[in-house]
Design a protein around this motif. Structure first.
Motif, mmCIF file in Angstrom:
data_model
loop_
_atom_site.group_PDB
_atom_site.id
_atom_site.type_symbol
_atom_site.label_atom_id
_atom_site.label_comp_id
_atom_site.label_asym_id
_atom_site.label_seq_id
_atom_site.Cartn_x
_atom_site.Cartn_y
_atom_site.Cartn_z
ATOM 1 N N ALA A 78 -12.767 -1.404 14.797
ATOM 2 C CA ALA A 78 -12.419 -1.923 13.463
ATOM 3 C C ALA A 78 -11.700 -3.257 13.616
ATOM 4 C CB ALA A 78 -11.526 -0.914 12.737
ATOM 5 N N ASP A 79 -11.797 -4.044 12.611
ATOM 6 C CA ASP A 79 -11.073 -5.316 12.643
ATOM 7 C C ASP A 79 -9.577 -5.047 12.696
ATOM 8 O OD1 ASP A 79 -13.402 -6.887 10.352
ATOM 9 O OD2 ASP A 79 -13.381 -6.745 12.544
ATOM 10 N N PRO A 80 -8.828 -5.975 13.236
ATOM 11 C CA PRO A 80 -7.370 -5.749 13.254
ATOM 12 C C PRO A 80 -6.847 -5.687 11.810
ATOM 13 C CG PRO A 80 -7.906 -7.982 13.961
ATOM 14 C CD PRO A 80 -9.194 -7.244 13.879
ATOM 15 N N PRO A 81 -5.797 -4.912 11.623
ATOM 16 C CA PRO A 81 -5.266 -4.755 10.250
ATOM 17 C C PRO A 81 -4.840 -6.105 9.664
ATOM 18 C CG PRO A 81 -3.743 -3.870 11.878
ATOM 19 C CD PRO A 81 -4.981 -4.214 12.614
ATOM 20 N N HIS A 82 -4.976 -6.175 8.390
ATOM 21 C CA HIS A 82 -4.578 -7.388 7.682
ATOM 22 C C HIS A 82 -3.099 -7.654 7.933
ATOM 23 C CE1 HIS A 82 -4.138 -10.249 4.386
ATOM 24 N NE2 HIS A 82 -5.450 -10.390 4.477
ATOM 25 N N ALA A 83 -2.798 -8.890 8.054
ATOM 26 C CA ALA A 83 -1.415 -9.246 8.389
ATOM 27 C C ALA A 83 -0.420 -8.698 7.370
ATOM 28 C CB ALA A 83 -1.297 -10.766 8.482
ATOM 29 N N GLU A 84 -0.834 -8.634 6.110
ATOM 30 C CA GLU A 84 0.124 -8.175 5.090
ATOM 31 C C GLU A 84 0.146 -6.655 4.958
ATOM 32 O OE1 GLU A 84 -0.838 -12.250 4.488
ATOM 33 O OE2 GLU A 84 -2.204 -10.559 4.390
ATOM 34 N N MET A 85 -0.705 -5.941 5.688
ATOM 35 C CA MET A 85 -0.794 -4.489 5.493
ATOM 36 C C MET A 85 0.415 -3.810 6.074
ATOM 37 S SD MET A 85 -3.820 -1.859 6.469
ATOM 38 C CE MET A 85 -3.313 -1.588 8.140
ATOM 39 N N VAL A 86 0.936 -2.896 5.338
ATOM 40 C CA VAL A 86 2.091 -2.120 5.784
ATOM 41 C C VAL A 86 1.600 -0.710 6.118
ATOM 42 C CG1 VAL A 86 4.328 -1.175 5.133
ATOM 43 C CG2 VAL A 86 3.658 -3.463 4.351
ATOM 44 N N PRO A 87 1.904 -0.211 7.342
ATOM 45 C CA PRO A 87 1.451 1.153 7.675
ATOM 46 C C PRO A 87 1.888 2.158 6.629
ATOM 47 C CG PRO A 87 2.350 0.086 9.611
ATOM 48 C CD PRO A 87 2.620 -0.838 8.448
ATOM 49 N N GLY A 88 0.989 3.058 6.272
ATOM 50 C CA GLY A 88 1.295 4.074 5.258
ATOM 51 C C GLY A 88 0.930 3.619 3.872
ATOM 52 N N GLN A 89 0.495 2.397 3.753
ATOM 53 C CA GLN A 89 0.158 1.911 2.427
ATOM 54 C C GLN A 89 -1.348 1.681 2.313
ATOM 55 O OE1 GLN A 89 2.544 -1.499 1.440
ATOM 56 N NE2 GLN A 89 4.356 -0.251 1.013
ATOM 57 N N ALA A 90 -2.145 2.437 3.097
ATOM 58 C CA ALA A 90 -3.602 2.270 3.015
ATOM 59 C C ALA A 90 -4.102 2.607 1.632
ATOM 60 C CB ALA A 90 -4.289 3.147 4.049
ATOM 61 N N ALA A 91 -3.419 3.509 0.961
ATOM 62 C CA ALA A 91 -3.894 3.909 -0.373
ATOM 63 C C ALA A 91 -3.843 2.757 -1.355
ATOM 64 C CB ALA A 91 -3.060 5.076 -0.892
ATOM 65 N N THR A 92 -3.083 1.733 -1.073
ATOM 66 C CA THR A 92 -2.972 0.634 -2.027
ATOM 67 C C THR A 92 -3.980 -0.468 -1.738
ATOM 68 O OG1 THR A 92 -1.345 -0.532 -0.695
ATOM 69 C CG2 THR A 92 -0.505 1.111 -2.260
ATOM 70 N N LEU A 93 -4.676 -0.370 -0.573
ATOM 71 C CA LEU A 93 -5.622 -1.433 -0.250
ATOM 72 C C LEU A 93 -6.797 -1.385 -1.214
ATOM 73 C CD1 LEU A 93 -5.743 -1.230 3.650
ATOM 74 C CD2 LEU A 93 -4.611 -2.955 2.254
#
Lengths: 415, 310
Positions: A46-61
Motif C-alpha cells: 500500500a502507499d505510505p499513509p498520508h502525511a496528515e493521517m492520524v492513526p485510529g482516524q481511518a474512519a474519517t478518511l
C-alpha cells in the motif's frame, strides 16, 4: 590396444543407497541443478499513509490511494476493491486435454488434423498421458450384426508418434501395446449409437491408455504428430480418437527434463495356423528395436495373444478375439481339449546374447495375464534388438493365432 | 547390486485330480542359467485348466476361483519364504472378478539369489469337506490343474550384497468351517516360526463361501472371495493384547478391492504370532434351493521380510 569398452557399460555404475539401487543420471550435474529462478509473490504494498493521517482516524478518511488508484471511503469502508487486489493468482501450470479423430479404412494409413493437437502458442505443454479410442460404428454398416465377442481393434490399429523429427515409436505400435492393461472389460465396450439401432446391432469400441513414465514436453506451437495404420485384420473401417492429457506450463522445462522422450517398439507375429503341429513365428532384428543411435531404457514388455476366427454362423465375418477373456473364469476343458492361448509359448532373447526367457514358456506365465506386462527394466544398447519366438500346438480348424509383443520405455535425446 | 538384464524363469507342473500331497516344481527351471546371480522382483503363479471357449459360442461357465484350494510352499536355498500358504494368502487382489487364476507376489525389495542357488517350490491341491462331501470348485473337480510358477528378476553381475531381504509369509487358513463357527487363529497360525524377527509389511484377508446343496444329487457350489461388505463379520487382529484392529468389519479392515491392510512398522519377534478372530456370518436359508450346509474358508496372512546372509 586396450579392449574396447562395451557400449552398454558406458552408463555410470549403479550403486546401493539405503537399500535402493541408484543409477546416476548421465545428465551433467549442472544441468540437473539448473532451475528457473523462483520469485515468490510479494504482497501488494500500500502507499505510505498520508502525511496528515492520524492513526485510529481511518474512519474519517474520505479516500485512500493504493498504488496510484484512489478509492472512495465512507465511514472507513472502501466503496470498491482496488484493481490491485483483484489480480488472480497465476498457477505454474494449467491442465489441458487435446483430442483429434481420424477414420481409417482397412489397410490404409491416416492422421488426424494436427491443429487439434497443437500446443498453445507461447507456452510449453507437458503430455502426461496418451489415450486411444478405436470404434466400429454400426452407422457405417447398417444391418450388419457382429458377434458379441468381436474385438481386437487394439491389434488392428497401430500408432506412430514423432516430435520435431524425433521418433517416439519404432514404426507402428498396436494401440493395445503401449500401456499396462488394467482390465480387459474396461478396455472394450459395446453401445447403441444415438438414433437407435436394433438390439443386436451394437457398435464396438476399445479404449487404451498410455500413462507416460517420462512426460513429453512439446514446444510452443509444436505438435506430437500421430499417424495411424489399419492393419487389415478386420475388414471394417475404424474411427480412431487420440487424446493428449497434460498441462500447459508457464515456465519452460529444464534441459534435463527435455532430454528424455518415451519410446516404444512392437512386433506383431504372422498368423500361426492352428493345426496341432508346433507352428512357430519369430521376430526379426528389425522389429523390437530401440531408438536410432541411442540406448533404449526399457521399463516393461507387453504381450497379448489374439485368436482370429472365421465364423460360419454369422456369415463371412472375421473376428479377432483376445483369448484370455476377462471373465474371471477358469475355463473347463471340453471336447477334445483345445487350448489356444494356454498353449501359446514364448521365448525372448536379446541381441546382447542374454536370454530373458531362455526357453519356450507358457505365454500367460511370462506376460502376466491381468496386466499383460512383464516388468523388465534394463538398458538395451544402441543398435540392439530383442528376438521373440512364439509357438503353439493348439488345434482349431477355422482359427489362427496372433501374438503381439512390445517394449516400452524411454530414450535420451538432444533437447 | 549391479542389475544388468532381465530374466524370466518359469516352470509348469500338473496337479492331478484326487491326488493330495505336495508336488515340486523343477528346481533347475527356477534357477538362473549359466551359474549367474540374480535378483528376483516378483513371484507369480498362473493356473490354466482350460480349453478355449470358441468366440462364436461364448458361454461362460460359473465363475470360480482356485485361490483357497491351491497351496504353495516356497524356499530359496536354506531360507523359508512360506509353508503351505493358499494363493490368496500370497497375492493382493487386483480385481475380484478378473484375476481368475493368476496370483502375483511382488517383492518390496529385490531378493538376491547367489549363483547356484535355486527356488524350491511345491504346490498342492486342498479340496474341502463339507458335510462329508469332498469337493473343489466346479471347474477343478475331476480335472487336472496345471500350475505355472514364474520368477521375474534381473541378472546381477557386480557388487553382490552380503545380506538380502527375504520375504516371509505366514497364514491362518483353516479348512472349511460351518457357518456361525468362531474363527480363531491358533498357535501355528500367523506366527513367525523363524529364529529371527521379521518386519511385517502388510496383511491380506479374504473369505470364501462354500455351500452344499441337495437337489437330488449333492452338489457343491462355490462362491469366491466374499468382498460383499453387507456380509457383516466383525473381526479382530491383535498382537498379544495390543489390537491392530478390534471389532472392525472384515471387508473394510482389509481393503475391499485389494484385500490388503497396512501393517508396516510392526516387527514380529521370533516365535511370536498375531491373533485373528471373528464370527463367521450366518446366511439365511434359501427356500428354493434348500441348502444343506454353508461353510466359510477364511484366508488371513501376514507378509513380512527379514535380512539374511548370502
Amino acid at each position: 590396444m586396450p579392449p574396447k569398452k562395451p557400449l552398454f557399460l558406458r552408463r555410470p555404475a549403479a550403486r546401493e543407497v539405503e537399500g535402493k539401487t541408484v543409477v546416476p543420471n548421465p545428465i551433467p550435474q549442472e544441468e540437473l541443478r539448473r532451475r528457473v529462478p523462483f520469485e515468490p509473490m510479494r504482497p501488494p504494498q500500500a502507499d505510505p499513509p498520508h502525511a496528515e493521517m492520524v492513526p485510529g482516524q481511518a474512519a474519517t478518511l474520505e479516500e485512500v490511494t493504493v498504488q496510484g488508484e484512489t478509492v472512495e471511503m465512507i465511514e472507513g469502508v472502501p466503496q470498491r476493491i482496488p484493481a490491485l487486489f483483484k489480480k488472480p493468482v497465476t498457477p505454474s501450470s494449467w491442465p489441458i486435454h487435446l483430442t483429434a479423430q481420424v477414420l481409417l479404412n482397412p489397410t490404409q494409413n491416416g492422421a488426424p488434423n494436427f491443429q487439434a493437437l497443437r500446443a498453445p502458442q507461447g507456452s510449453w505443454m507437458r503430455i502426461d498421458e496418451i489415450k486411444f479410442s478405436v470404434a466400429l460404428l454400426m452407422s457405417d454398416y447398417p444391418g450388419l450384426v457382429l458377434s458379441q465377442m468381436m474385438l481386437g481393434f487394439g491389434a488392428v490399429v497401430g500408432a506412430s508418434f514423432s516430435l520435431a523429427g524425433k521418433q517416439v515409436t519404432a514404426g507402428f505400435v498396436p494401440v493395445s501395446m503401449f500401456g499396462v492393461s488394467r482390465k480387459l472389460s474396461a478396455e472394450r465396450g459395446a453401445f447403441n449409437e444415438p438414433g437407435g439401432s436394433p438390439a443386436r446391432e451394437w457398435s464396438h469400441v476399445e479404449e487404451y491408455c498410455w500413462p507416460l513414465s517420462v512426460p513429453i514436453y512439446v514446444p510452443p506451437g509444436a505438435v506430437l504428430e500421430p499417424v495411424f495404420e489399419h492393419r487389415g485384420f478386420l475388414d471394417y473401417a475404424t474411427h480412431v480418437t487420440v487424446s493428449y492429457s497434460g498441462v500447459v506450463l508457464n515456465d519452460p522445462p529444464s534441459i534435463a527434463e527435455r532430454s528424455k522422450l518415451p519410446f516404444a517398439s512392437a512386433w506383431v507375429s504372422q498368423a500361426l495356423t492352428l493345426d496341432g503341429g508346433h507352428n512357430l513365428a519369430n521376430s526379426t532384428e528389425k522389429d523390437l528395436v530401440g531408438p536410432t543411435g541411442a540406448d533404449f531404457n526399457v521399463e516393461y514388455l507387453m504381450g497379448r495373444v489374439y485368436v482370429a476366427c472365421q465364423t460360419n454362423t454369422l456369415g463371412v465375418v472375421r473376428t479377432l478375439a483376445e483369448n484370455d477373456f476377462d471373465t474371471g473364469h477358469i475355463l473347463v476343458a471340453v471336447g477334445n481339449g483345445d487350448v489356444i492361448s494356454n498353449q501359446a509359448e514364448v521365448r525372448l532373447r536379446g541381441s546382447w546374447g542374454t536370454a530373458m526367457v531362455p526357453d519356450y514358456k507358457l505365454f500367460p506365465a511370462v506376460f502376466d495375464r491381468v496386466s499383460r506386462q512383464v516388468l523388465a527394466p534394463h538398458v538395451m544398447p544402441a543398435a540392439g534388438y530383442c528376438l521373440v519366438g512364439i509357438r503353439s500346438n493348439a488345434t482349431r480348424a477355422d482359427a489362427s493365432l496372433l501374438a503381439l509383443v512390445s517394449m516400452v520405455g524411454w530414450q535420451e535425446v538432444s533437447p | 547390486m549391479k542389475f544388468v538384464f532381465p530374466l524370466v524363469l518359469s516352470d509348469r507342473i500338473t496337479l492331478p485330480s484326487g491326488v493330495t500331497g505336495r508336488i515340486p516344481f523343477d528346481v533347475g527351471q527356477l534357477q538362473a542359467p549359466n551359474n549367474e546371480a540374480m535378483a528376483v522382483h516378483e513371484i507369480r503363479f498362473f493356473c490354466d485348466l482350460a480349453a478355449i471357449v470358441p468366440p462364436n459360442n461364448y458361454n461362460p461357465p460359473n465363475t470360480s476361483d482356485a485361490g483357497p484350494f491351491l497351496r504353495v510352499s516356497i524356499r530359496v536355498g536354506p531360507y523359508l519364504i512360506c509353508d503351505s500358504v493358499p494363493m490368496w494368502g500370497l497375492s493382493a487382489s487386483r480385481d475380484n472378478t478378473l484375476e481368475g487364476a493368476v496370483w502375483r507376489f511382488p517383492l518390496k525389495r529385490p531378493l538376491f539369489v547367489p549363483p547356484g542357488m535355486g527356488f524350491n517350490v511345491t504346490a498342492e491341491r486342498r479340496p474341502q469337506t463339507v458335510l462329508g462331501v469332498v469337493a473343489e470348485p466346479g471347474v477343478m473337480l475331476g480335472n487336472p490343474v496345471f500350475l505355472s510358477c514364474t520368477l521375474v528378476g534381473r541378472v546381477v553381475t557386480e557388487d553382490f550384497p552380503r545380506t538380502t531381504p527375504v520375504p516371509y509369509v505366514s497364514v491362518y487358513a483353516p479348512d472349511a468351517l460351518a457357518q456361525g463357527t468362531a474363527l480363531r487363529s491358533g498357535q501355528q497360525d500367523l506366527v513367525n516360526q523363524l529364529d529371527v524377527p521379521v518386519d511385517v509389511l502388510y496383511g491380506l484377508g479374504r473369505i470364501a463361501h462354500v455351500r452344499q446343496q441337495n437337489r437330488g444329487t449333492p452338489t457343491l457350489l462355490f462362491d469366491f472371495d466374499c468382498s460383499d461388505i453387507s456380509l457383516a463379520m466383525l473381526s479382530t487382529l491383535a498382537w498379544k493384547t495390543q489390537a491392530i484392529f478390534h471389532d472392525a468389519e472384515f471387508h473394510v479392515a482389509f481393503d475391499p478391492c485389494s484385500r490388503v491392510v497396512g501393517l508396516a512398522g510392526l516387527t514380529l519377534p521370533a516365535g511370536e504370532r498375531l491373533s485373528f478372530q471373528a464370527n463367521a456370518p450366518v446366511l439365511p436359508a434359501l427356500a428354493v434351493l434348500t441348502p444343506v450346509a454353508d461353510a466359510w474358508m477364511p484366508v488371513v496372512s501376514i507378509v513380512a521380510d527379514r535380512k539374511e546372509n548370502v
